[in-house]
Design a protein around this motif. Structure first.
Motif, short mmCIF file in Angstrom:
data_model
loop_
_atom_site.label_atom_id
_atom_site.label_comp_id
_atom_site.label_asym_id
_atom_site.label_seq_id
_atom_site.Cartn_x
_atom_site.Cartn_y
_atom_site.Cartn_z
N ILE A 62 13.47 12.32 114.76
CA ILE A 62 14.49 13.29 114.37
C ILE A 62 13.89 14.67 114.61
CG2 ILE A 62 15.66 14.31 112.35
CD1 ILE A 62 16.84 11.65 112.77
N ALA A 63 14.71 15.61 115.04
CA ALA A 63 14.25 17.00 115.18
C ALA A 63 15.21 17.91 114.41
CB ALA A 63 14.20 17.42 116.64
N LEU A 64 14.63 18.84 113.68
CA LEU A 64 15.42 19.82 112.94
C LEU A 64 15.14 21.20 113.51
CD1 LEU A 64 14.74 18.65 109.28
CD2 LEU A 64 16.73 18.15 110.69
N ARG A 65 16.12 22.07 113.38
CA ARG A 65 15.95 23.47 113.78
C ARG A 65 16.14 24.32 112.53
NH1 ARG A 65 18.72 28.09 115.20
NH2 ARG A 65 17.72 29.29 116.85
N TYR A 66 15.21 25.25 112.35
CA TYR A 66 15.32 26.19 111.24
C TYR A 66 14.97 27.57 111.76
CZ TYR A 66 14.56 28.54 106.81
OH TYR A 66 14.63 29.43 105.77
N ASP A 67 15.91 28.52 111.59
CA ASP A 67 15.70 29.87 112.11
C ASP A 67 15.25 30.86 111.04
OD1 ASP A 67 17.98 30.38 110.60
OD2 ASP A 67 19.28 30.73 112.33
N GLY A 68 15.03 30.37 109.83
CA GLY A 68 14.59 31.25 108.75
C GLY A 68 15.73 31.90 108.00
N GLN A 69 16.94 31.75 108.49
CA GLN A 69 18.09 32.39 107.87
C GLN A 69 19.16 31.39 107.38
OE1 GLN A 69 18.17 35.77 107.39
NE2 GLN A 69 16.09 35.66 108.18
N HIS A 70 19.32 30.33 108.13
CA HIS A 70 20.40 29.37 107.85
C HIS A 70 19.81 28.02 107.46
CE1 HIS A 70 22.08 32.38 110.65
NE2 HIS A 70 23.08 32.35 109.80
N THR A 71 20.65 27.16 106.96
CA THR A 71 20.23 25.81 106.59
C THR A 71 19.73 25.07 107.84
OG1 THR A 71 21.94 25.78 104.89
CG2 THR A 71 21.04 23.65 105.55
N PRO A 72 18.62 24.35 107.72
CA PRO A 72 18.14 23.57 108.87
C PRO A 72 19.22 22.61 109.36
CG PRO A 72 16.49 23.62 107.14
CD PRO A 72 17.75 24.21 106.56
N THR A 73 19.27 22.43 110.67
CA THR A 73 20.26 21.54 111.27
C THR A 73 19.56 20.48 112.11
OG1 THR A 73 20.51 23.01 113.17
CG2 THR A 73 22.08 23.29 111.38
N LEU A 74 20.25 19.36 112.25
CA LEU A 74 19.75 18.26 113.07
C LEU A 74 20.01 18.59 114.54
CD1 LEU A 74 18.64 15.29 112.92
CD2 LEU A 74 21.00 14.61 113.24
N THR A 75 18.96 18.67 115.32
CA THR A 75 19.13 19.04 116.73
C THR A 75 18.87 17.89 117.69
OG1 THR A 75 16.86 19.86 116.81
CG2 THR A 75 18.58 21.47 116.35
N ALA A 76 18.20 16.85 117.23
CA ALA A 76 17.95 15.70 118.09
C ALA A 76 17.64 14.49 117.24
CB ALA A 76 16.78 15.98 119.04
N LYS A 77 18.04 13.33 117.74
CA LYS A 77 17.64 12.07 117.12
C LYS A 77 17.71 11.00 118.17
CE LYS A 77 22.11 10.64 115.12
NZ LYS A 77 22.75 10.22 113.86
N GLY A 78 16.83 10.03 118.06
CA GLY A 78 16.83 8.98 119.06
C GLY A 78 15.91 7.84 118.70
N GLU A 79 16.02 6.78 119.47
CA GLU A 79 15.21 5.58 119.31
C GLU A 79 14.43 5.32 120.59
OE1 GLU A 79 17.88 2.38 118.45
OE2 GLU A 79 18.34 3.12 116.45
N ASP A 80 13.32 4.64 120.44
CA ASP A 80 12.48 4.17 121.54
C ASP A 80 12.18 5.27 122.56
OD1 ASP A 80 12.11 1.66 120.42
OD2 ASP A 80 13.98 0.89 121.26
N ALA A 81 12.67 5.15 123.81
CA ALA A 81 12.31 6.10 124.86
C ALA A 81 12.76 7.52 124.50
CB ALA A 81 12.92 5.68 126.20
N LEU A 82 13.94 7.66 123.92
CA LEU A 82 14.41 8.99 123.53
C LEU A 82 13.55 9.54 122.39
CD1 LEU A 82 16.33 11.32 123.84
CD2 LEU A 82 18.00 10.09 122.44
#
Length: 93
Positions: A10-30
């Motif tokens: 799982i990857a989250l993005r946080y810009d310091g101002q807004h709530t962190p958001t889910l930017t990527a998720k995947g299984e195995d090769a991804l």
């Protein structure tokens, strides 16, 4: 019977101002590609299977749920600390 264990990321993005958001998720090769990209950009990787299961329920672009704010905030704060970053206006004791 297969001994294959599915790898998740799982990857989250946080810009310091807004709530962190889910930017990527995947299984195995991804998942491996997500982790490789994180390593390439020196993004700290945090492993927690229980947290991953909760975040995997989100859709891409979703904000993390309020119930996870503290947990995610502690992880982000530690990741910032590892990279020598401080929040804007932070004054150490």
């Amino acid at each position: 019977m297969s001994d294959h264990t599915t790898r998740h990321a799982i990857a989250l993005r946080y810009d310091g101002q807004h709530t962190p958001t889910l930017t990527a998720k995947g299984e195995d090769a991804l998942a491996e590609a997500i982790l490789a990209l994180a390593r390439e950009h020196q993004v700290p990787i945090y492993e927690n299977a229980d947290l991953l299961r909760l975040l995997a329920r989100l859709e891409l672009g979703d904000e993390i749920p309020e119930a996870l704010y503290r947990c995610i905030a502690e992880i982000i704060a530690f990741a910032w600390y590892l990279k020598g970053k401080r929040p804007v206006g932070f004054i150490p004791d």
